[in-house]
Design an enzyme around this catalytic site. Sequence first.
Site, PDB file in Angstrom:
ATOM      1  CB  SER A  74      28.393 -21.148 -10.107  1.00  0.00           C
ATOM      2  OG  SER A  74      27.502 -20.080  -9.939  1.00  0.00           O
TER       3      SER A  74
HETATM    4  N1  SAH Z   1      25.727 -19.075  -7.192  1.00  0.00           N
HETATM    5  C1  SAH Z   1      24.541 -19.703  -7.667  1.00  0.00           C
HETATM    6  C2  SAH Z   1      24.359 -19.291  -9.117  1.00  0.00           C
HETATM    7  C3  SAH Z   1      22.965 -19.188  -9.519  1.00  0.00           C
HETATM    8  S1  SAH Z   1      22.740 -18.575 -11.167  1.00  0.00           S
HETATM    9  C4  SAH Z   1      24.672 -21.207  -7.535  1.00  0.00           C
HETATM   10  O1  SAH Z   1      25.805 -21.683  -7.536  1.00  0.00           O
HETATM   11  O2  SAH Z   1      23.670 -21.921  -7.468  1.00  0.00           O
HETATM   12  C5  SAH Z   1      22.476 -16.867 -10.879  1.00  0.00           C
HETATM   13  C6  SAH Z   1      21.396 -16.499  -9.895  1.00  0.00           C
HETATM   14  O3  SAH Z   1      21.267 -15.086  -9.914  1.00  0.00           O
HETATM   15  C7  SAH Z   1      20.026 -17.063 -10.220  1.00  0.00           C
HETATM   16  O4  SAH Z   1      19.519 -17.741  -9.113  1.00  0.00           O
HETATM   17  C8  SAH Z   1      19.202 -15.828 -10.550  1.00  0.00           C
HETATM   18  O5  SAH Z   1      17.834 -15.940 -10.194  1.00  0.00           O
HETATM   19  C9  SAH Z   1      19.905 -14.776  -9.749  1.00  0.00           C
HETATM   20  N2  SAH Z   1      19.650 -13.408 -10.213  1.00  0.00           N
HETATM   21  C10 SAH Z   1      19.575 -12.958 -11.487  1.00  0.00           C
HETATM   22  N3  SAH Z   1      19.319 -11.640 -11.497  1.00  0.00           N
HETATM   23  C11 SAH Z   1      19.223 -11.248 -10.203  1.00  0.00           C
HETATM   24  C12 SAH Z   1      18.962  -9.998  -9.574  1.00  0.00           C
HETATM   25  N4  SAH Z   1      18.743  -8.870 -10.258  1.00  0.00           N
HETATM   26  N5  SAH Z   1      18.930  -9.968  -8.226  1.00  0.00           N
HETATM   27  C13 SAH Z   1      19.147 -11.078  -7.488  1.00  0.00           C
HETATM   28  N6  SAH Z   1      19.401 -12.286  -8.037  1.00  0.00           N
HETATM   29  C14 SAH Z   1      19.436 -12.368  -9.379  1.00  0.00           C
END
Ligand code: SAH
Length: 225
Positions: A74
Amino acid sequence: MSREQDDMLRRGIGMTSQRTRERLIQRLYEEGVSNPKVLEVIRRTPRHLFVDEALAHRAYEDTALPIGHNQTISQPYMVARMSELLLEAGPLDKVMEIGTGSGYQTAVLSQLVERVFSVERIKVLQDRAKERLVELNLRNVVFRWGDGWEGWPALAPYNGIIVTAVATDVPQALLDQLAPGGRLVIPVGSGEVQQLMLIIREEQGFSRRFLGSVRFVPLLNGPLA
Ligand code: SAH
């Protein structure tokens, strides 16, 4: 913070220019992030350890970056803003995070609240995130490989819930798992049309605040090996 942890975080600082980091903090402040604890935690958290080495030189830009599997770490502004919204009414004990990803938001949260419960559907991303948090000696986090639409009912209720992927609707399970007075920060919408929302469990029902348009990867369905 322990001495060991402090050393570890400081060593991280040596790896990229201190000035670049300070510029990021200045920028977040200018964009309206005002919680000093949040700014301090972002200043001392080595974001370059949460991306591939090839991207490390861009780690202190205020932008999302790819972390593989079609996912992104993010944008620092969003991490700061969402953390600040969670903490707006005072300190929090139990916080659930949906979307561990690189673990960067997890690491920031873990330094701001008592305990973090982080759910991710892509196992390899979560395993890597786990390693990073251990390296940084951030130990008040537990992880679950599963579907964020379902939350983590066994350990509910939570005083705060943060979702780091955009949901087409607010998942009912997450509302159910909010403690009285609990706060849910979640991007809602799809494609280009996404709004950040703050939902609070009031004595009767829920209050909702819209906080402007945002850009996140989608909250998908079901866990994935
Ligand atoms: N806060 C993280 C953002 C990652 S992007 C960072 O800063 O690195 C969003 C994340 O949500 C991804 O890793 C994706 O795999 C996860 N995600 C998407 N759908 C999901 C779900 N249904 N349950 C759990 N995680 C999910």
